[in-house]
Write a protein that holds these residues in place. Structure first.
Motif, mmCIF file in Angstrom:
data_model
loop_
_atom_site.group_PDB
_atom_site.id
_atom_site.type_symbol
_atom_site.label_atom_id
_atom_site.label_comp_id
_atom_site.label_asym_id
_atom_site.label_seq_id
_atom_site.Cartn_x
_atom_site.Cartn_y
_atom_site.Cartn_z
ATOM 1 N N LYS A 57 40.154 15.121 36.793
ATOM 2 C CA LYS A 57 41.075 15.149 37.942
ATOM 3 C C LYS A 57 40.303 15.205 39.262
ATOM 4 O O LYS A 57 40.575 14.463 40.202
ATOM 5 N N THR A 58 39.315 16.100 39.305
ATOM 6 C CA THR A 58 38.528 16.237 40.541
ATOM 7 C C THR A 58 37.767 14.947 40.842
ATOM 8 O O THR A 58 37.752 14.467 41.973
ATOM 9 N N SER A 61 40.321 12.104 41.903
ATOM 10 C CA SER A 61 40.934 12.282 43.228
ATOM 11 C C SER A 61 39.894 12.128 44.332
ATOM 12 O O SER A 61 40.172 11.552 45.388
ATOM 13 N N ARG A 326 46.231 14.709 41.388
ATOM 14 C CA ARG A 326 46.223 16.176 41.437
ATOM 15 C C ARG A 326 47.619 16.755 41.207
ATOM 16 O O ARG A 326 47.753 17.830 40.631
ATOM 17 N N ASN B 31 49.108 20.739 40.158
ATOM 18 C CA ASN B 31 48.172 21.540 40.956
ATOM 19 C C ASN B 31 48.723 22.954 41.176
ATOM 20 O O ASN B 31 48.528 23.540 42.228
#
Lengths: 333, 333
Positions: A57-58, A61, A326, B31
């Motif tokens: 995810k990090t 994004s 995210r 998130n």
């Protein structure tokens, strides 16, 4: 392809702190997340899966956000390619002559004095274009409107017969200020085609006037540049016969910067001429007449197609993707 | 006026409400990490993080405002302006202004004759459109100050630079008219006009006024001769430009009506007498209404693209949001 504002591309350097901040945040986040959830890396298949998802995810994004930044900065740099016709119903021709009167124009390698050669070309140009109106801008460190747009040949001829560096006061050479003032020297409300003739040795102490040339192109005003001088260079002989010297006491050598003048002409859809080529005045006059005639006949002018929207839209979609990566919950199948 | 080149892109604003809901209000968003801070059916615990909540809120505002700026940029915002393009040729005019010492006579209270004349000419110029106007000054000798031009800003700035006795102590009316005629000679205008403002008798120069009027007549220029100043004795005060001394005294005697009348009649113009500033204004209004040409005008709409500023604003806001979230709030998910 043409990049109208290339200096914005320097902002691409922001990708370095963005990536560094993302990496730092990922490392910190991995530790914090472990503390919060009680999971640790290597603490079993479930914990590893959580950490893998966190990494993906990090990574995604950040990647999407960086790609958005790149595309938005490309949009800001205003990349253009191709042309499209824009209607233009005009007749007649107004020409602003921008003459460099810096001291380097006193060098005698054109083959006569550069300034005298430039003045002679202007006088010839006025004879070759009897129906045109002219204005004269002179520039050194700053620019000055010496003669406003007029049909009056008397004043124009008189000016060019007596031209010297003393007609403009400030020291230095700023081709940009000359071009900027030339663009403002066309009176509003006239129905004529517009063109600029820039006579200079191209030596500018205030940087390359690319933005001014591109502004001219946007306004549909081609800049026809005439390079005076020689690339081999020459010393500058002052009015009292002495040589102009630098701070080290050695004579200053000035050289024709043909590349800068070619670039200005290219960016504005004009053409470059060398004062050392035979028949330069008649060729320049003919070029201006052809320009007037072609625009008059066609009834339109070709303008560059700016492609910023495509880059920005793609960037916007990537920004949305960065948010969605995210915000949407990832579920295991 | 603000316009949009591609207004359909504004529909992207419809994406913002679901985006805001998904990112901030959806309970199942990815998130979001939920922790129980409250005991069952008891009052919940509020973490003392007021400052961080404010920063978070600011960060969210930055993000969504940045997105909005990018959407506006995609729609191609531009500021449109309308320009009147004159398709017909106006009347060429030369204003011939007396700069002799007698123009400092203070019988046009509260100003002197010169200042009153200058102010009236300034108003006259501002009221004209599409008429090239030039300026000639004369004292002991005559000189062209501005050739006939549509660049009224330049003309007005040069008018402001005129001062009494700049061209010597004398009144060369004939030379003033001749210089004006010389610079109207190459004009292609169907109508040519010379407006002469003087308060004295011709006492300098090699060309007498009637000869100069004949020259003007030959090139088809009409002369409006305006005699200014009262007949009575008037106080006079002026600064000698050479010595810088203030000279004071009284002035007797006025202009030569017969000469001015002859000059005007010979060229098909008219003679006027202005004994005070009100009359002078009325005379210029009369000339203004007499000298009108048929005007064909086209309105051209010009659009100045301003999308760049929205992209810059959007980039700054989104980058600020990114760094706040990553470096200050240390976002985990």
């Amino acid at each position: 392809m043409n990049v109208e504002n290339p200096f914005y591309l320097l902002l691409l350097l922001i990708l370095i702190p963005v990536a560094a901040a993302a990496v730092w945040n990922y490392r910190q986040g991995r530790v914090s997340r472990g503390r919060l959830t009680g999971d640790t890396e290597g603490g079993g298949a479930g914990a590893n899966d959580v950490f893998n998802r966190f990494f993906v995810k990090t990574f995604l994004s950040t990647l999407f956000f960086c790609a958005f930044l790149v595309l938005a900065l490309l949009a800001l740099a205003d990349i253009s390619w191709g042309t499209s016709p824009e209607p233009e119903d005009r007749s007649g021709l107004d020409v602003v002559i921008a003459v460099d009167v810096s001291r380097s124009m006193l060098a005698q390698d054109s083959p006569a004095q550069r300034l005298r050669t430039a003045a002679d070309i202007c006088l010839g140009l006025m004879q070759g274009l009897p129906r045109c109106r002219f204005a004269v801008v002179v520039f050194r460190g700053a620019a000055l409107l010496a003669v406003p747009m007029t049909e009056d040949r008397q004043i124009l001829e008189s000016f060019f017969q007596n031209i010297s560096p003393s007609v403009a006061g400030s020291a230095g050479t700023s081709v940009e200020s000359g071009l900027d003032l030339a663009l403002e020297a066309f009176p509003a409300g006239t129905a004529s085609h517009k063109a600029i003739v820039l006579l200079s040795d191209g030596e500018s102490l205030a940087g390359f006037p690319g933005a001014s040339a591109e502004k001219a192109e946007t306004l549909g005003i081609p800049v026809f540049t005439v390079g005076t001088g020689a690339a081999e260079g020459s010393v500058i002989r002052l009015a009292d016969g002495s040589l102009l010297t630098g701070k080290d006491g050695r004579p200053v050598v000035t050289r024709l910067n043909e590349n800068a003048l070619r670039a200005i002409a290219g960016l504005s859809r004009g053409e470059y001429f060398s004062s050392r080529e035979p028949g330069v005045t008649s060729r320049l006059a003919q070029k201006l007449l052809d320009f007037e005639e072609s625009r008059g006949k066609m009834g339109f002018r070709l303008v560059s197609v700016h492609r910023y929207r495509g880059f920005l839209f793609a960037g916007f979609l990537l920004l949305c993707a960065a948010v969605l990566v995210r915000s949407i919950k990832w579920r295991k199948n | 006026m603000l316009t949009f080149e591609a207004p359909l892109f504004l529909l992207l604003f419809l994406l913002l409400p679901p985006g805001i809901w998904l990112r901030h209000f959806c309970r199942g968003r990815g998130n979001l990490l939920l922790f129980p801070f409250a005991v069952w059916k008891q009052r919940s615990f509020t973490p003392p993080l007021r400052l961080l909540r404010i920063v978070l809120c600011v960060s969210h505002v930055f993000f969504w405002t940045g997105c909005a700026a990018l959407i506006i940029a995609l729609a191609g915002p531009g500021v449109t302006s309308r320009e009147r393009i004159f398709l017909s040729r106006g009347i060429d005019m030369m204003i011939v202004l007396d700069e002799s010492p007698s123009m400092a006579a203070r019988d046009f209270q509260p100003k002197d004759r010169f200042e009153t004349a200058r102010e009236t000419v300034r108003r006259f110029i501002r009221g004209r459109e599409n008429d090239p106007i030039g300026l000639v000054g004369f004292g002991y000798e005559a000189a062209l100050q501005v050739p006939p031009t549509l660049d009224y800003e330049f003309l007005l700035s040069e008018l402001d630079k005129l001062h009494i006795m700049a061209l010597g102590d004398g009144t060369a009316i004939g030379m003033g008219i001749a210089v004006a005629a010389l610079h109207l000679r190459s004009s292609s205008a169907p109508e040519k006009v010379i407006i002469l403002l003087t308060d004295g008798k011709n006492n300098a120069g090699e060309i007498p006024p009637d000869t100069a009027a004949s020259i003007a007549s030959q090139i088809g220029a009409r002369i409006y001769a305006i005699g200014i100043g009262g007949r009575a004795e008037a106080p006079i005060e002026l600064k000698d430009p050479k010595s810088g001394k203030i000279l004071r005294g009284s002035l007797e005697g006025g202009f030569d009506d017969d000469v001015l009348r002859t000059v005007a009649e010979k060229s098909g113009g008219a003679y006027f007498f202005a004994g005070n500033s009100g009359t002078l204004n009325a005379i210029f209004s009369a000339i203004d209404s007499l000298e009108t040409a048929e005007r064909r005008v086209r309105i051209q709409v010009k659009t100045l693209a301003i999308h760049r500023w929205f992209i810059i604003a959007g980039l700054i806001l989104l980058a600020a949001d990114f760094f706040i979230r990553i470096l200050i709030l240390r976002e985990l998910l």
